[in-house]
Design a protein around this motif. Sequence first.
Motif, PDB file in Angstrom:
ATOM      1  N   ALA A 163       0.845  -1.193   0.000  1.00 50.46           N
ATOM      2  CA  ALA A 163       0.000   0.000   0.000  1.00 50.46           C
ATOM      3  C   ALA A 163       0.880   1.242   0.000  1.00 50.46           C
ATOM      4  O   ALA A 163       1.992   1.241   0.524  1.00 50.46           O
ATOM      5  CB  ALA A 163      -0.919   0.010   1.216  1.00 50.46           C
ATOM      6  N   THR A 172       3.548   1.768  -5.744  1.00 50.59           N
ATOM      7  CA  THR A 172       2.738   0.552  -5.639  1.00 50.59           C
ATOM      8  C   THR A 172       2.349   0.038  -7.021  1.00 50.59           C
ATOM      9  O   THR A 172       2.466  -1.161  -7.318  1.00 50.59           O
ATOM     10  CB  THR A 172       1.487   0.839  -4.781  1.00 50.59           C
ATOM     11  N   TYR A 186      -2.783  -4.800  -3.852  1.00 54.57           N
ATOM     12  CA  TYR A 186      -2.196  -3.470  -3.944  1.00 54.57           C
ATOM     13  C   TYR A 186      -3.246  -2.421  -3.602  1.00 54.57           C
ATOM     14  O   TYR A 186      -4.373  -2.475  -4.115  1.00 54.57           O
ATOM     15  CB  TYR A 186      -1.687  -3.199  -5.363  1.00 54.57           C
ATOM     16  N   ILE A 187      -2.852  -1.447  -2.766  1.00 53.62           N
ATOM     17  CA  ILE A 187      -3.701  -0.297  -2.470  1.00 53.62           C
ATOM     18  C   ILE A 187      -2.948   0.950  -2.922  1.00 53.62           C
ATOM     19  O   ILE A 187      -1.919   1.303  -2.337  1.00 53.62           O
ATOM     20  CB  ILE A 187      -4.035  -0.197  -0.974  1.00 53.62           C
ATOM     21  N   ALA A 189      -3.431   4.683  -3.057  1.00 56.78           N
ATOM     22  CA  ALA A 189      -4.240   5.809  -2.597  1.00 56.78           C
ATOM     23  C   ALA A 189      -3.734   7.093  -3.254  1.00 56.78           C
ATOM     24  O   ALA A 189      -2.577   7.467  -3.077  1.00 56.78           O
ATOM     25  CB  ALA A 189      -4.161   5.925  -1.074  1.00 56.78           C
ATOM     26  N   TYR A 219      -6.771  -1.836  -5.572  1.00 57.53           N
ATOM     27  CA  TYR A 219      -7.733  -0.805  -5.155  1.00 57.53           C
ATOM     28  C   TYR A 219      -7.102   0.559  -5.403  1.00 57.53           C
ATOM     29  O   TYR A 219      -6.019   0.846  -4.896  1.00 57.53           O
ATOM     30  CB  TYR A 219      -8.066  -0.975  -3.680  1.00 57.53           C
ATOM     31  N   THR A 221      -7.680   4.818  -5.524  1.00 57.63           N
ATOM     32  CA  THR A 221      -8.541   5.931  -5.138  1.00 57.63           C
ATOM     33  C   THR A 221      -7.967   7.256  -5.600  1.00 57.63           C
ATOM     34  O   THR A 221      -6.775   7.396  -5.872  1.00 57.63           O
ATOM     35  CB  THR A 221      -8.716   6.013  -3.604  1.00 57.63           C
ATOM     36  N   TRP A 251      -9.980  -5.615  -9.685  1.00 57.63           N
ATOM     37  CA  TRP A 251      -9.703  -4.235  -9.298  1.00 57.63           C
ATOM     38  C   TRP A 251     -10.988  -3.503  -8.922  1.00 57.63           C
ATOM     39  O   TRP A 251     -12.094  -3.899  -9.279  1.00 57.63           O
ATOM     40  CB  TRP A 251      -8.996  -3.493 -10.426  1.00 57.63           C
ATOM     41  N   SER A 268      -9.194   5.666   2.217  1.00 59.05           N
ATOM     42  CA  SER A 268      -8.611   4.861   1.135  1.00 59.05           C
ATOM     43  C   SER A 268      -7.995   3.577   1.677  1.00 59.05           C
ATOM     44  O   SER A 268      -8.195   2.488   1.120  1.00 59.05           O
ATOM     45  CB  SER A 268      -7.546   5.677   0.397  1.00 59.05           C
ATOM     46  N   TYR A 269      -7.216   3.692   2.756  1.00 54.11           N
ATOM     47  CA  TYR A 269      -6.583   2.511   3.327  1.00 54.11           C
ATOM     48  C   TYR A 269      -7.613   1.564   3.954  1.00 54.11           C
ATOM     49  O   TYR A 269      -7.520   0.339   3.811  1.00 54.11           O
ATOM     50  CB  TYR A 269      -5.541   2.909   4.369  1.00 54.11           C
ATOM     51  N   GLY A 272      -9.497   0.009   1.165  1.00 51.79           N
ATOM     52  CA  GLY A 272      -8.543  -0.790   0.407  1.00 51.79           C
ATOM     53  C   GLY A 272      -8.192  -2.092   1.104  1.00 51.79           C
ATOM     54  O   GLY A 272      -8.105  -3.151   0.468  1.00 51.79           O
ATOM     55  N   VAL A 276      -8.656  -5.753  -0.665  1.00 54.14           N
ATOM     56  CA  VAL A 276      -7.565  -6.658  -1.061  1.00 54.14           C
ATOM     57  C   VAL A 276      -7.506  -7.901  -0.183  1.00 54.14           C
ATOM     58  O   VAL A 276      -7.063  -8.961  -0.630  1.00 54.14           O
ATOM     59  CB  VAL A 276      -6.196  -5.940  -1.077  1.00 54.14           C
TER      60      VAL A 276
END
Length: 289
Positions: A163, A172, A186-187, A189, A219, A221, A251, A268-269, A272, A276
């Motif tokens: 992330a 990322t 994978y995040i 943000a 993910y 954002t 995704w 977002s986290y 996310g 995930v």
Amino acid sequence: MKRFVLTLALLFSALQAQAADPAPAYPPHTIPNTLLRALPKNADGRTYQLHIHLPASFAKEPKRRYPVLYVTDGYWDFATIVSSYNNLAYDKVVPEFITVGLGYAGDNLDYGAMRNWELLPIRQNPLATTTGNADKFIASLEKDIFPLLEREYRADPAQRFLAGSSLGGLFTLHAMYTKPQLFQGYIAASPAIVVGGDWIIGQAKAYAASGKPIKARLYVTGAEAEWPAFLAGIKRYQALLPELKHPELVWQNRTIDGERHAGTKAESYTRGMRFVFEPLAPETGKSKD
């Protein structure tokens, strides 16, 4: 008169004694189940520090291996990730996992300048060796950091996740296209898509043209109220994802309403992580986001 003078002297003495008394020392607040590991200087001269959060069951289940979420800019984002993780783990919508914030050892560091070395996949100009070393950072993860976590903290090598926000989000995505076998989720943000004139979009198209799969969940954002040109880059990448048709990549895109660039991190986290880790979550069959 003598009694008055004596009284003043005693009062002055008492005030002096009170002023000399040190303020009460209160213990600093710390995040439970966390530790810092400063690593030896590596071959590139970088001295990394890991912010590590261990799951509640870690000490009770000595044979158990855990997924790991690695997050860039650990000096900023580690605490945000951990606080959200604790809530999500309580609700059983994510599995227990280890969180590793990636940072630097030392005091009074200029994180803004230092992170350009690791997180930018391209140089800002041809002679700028202080940027564009993302591939070296990925190599250090593989050679130094993954083995440490998998040897000493029972990290599961088959369940790694990554992330990052802004340049960390760009890193990322770069890691996903460069070494897609390293991570299972994978995040990104508010990723800095606009760096290098949408350079990462070119990488995405080139990877898609190869027809190779990406066996992972992604993910992505953006923040509704962040810089318009920056958000436009994110939207270009989000809009491109359906056209890329990366085999096996699952995704999801989201625009976080009302937030600016840094304010989007918490939501977002949180969302996310739910996305995930959904296949590994104890009680959620399907993410509601």
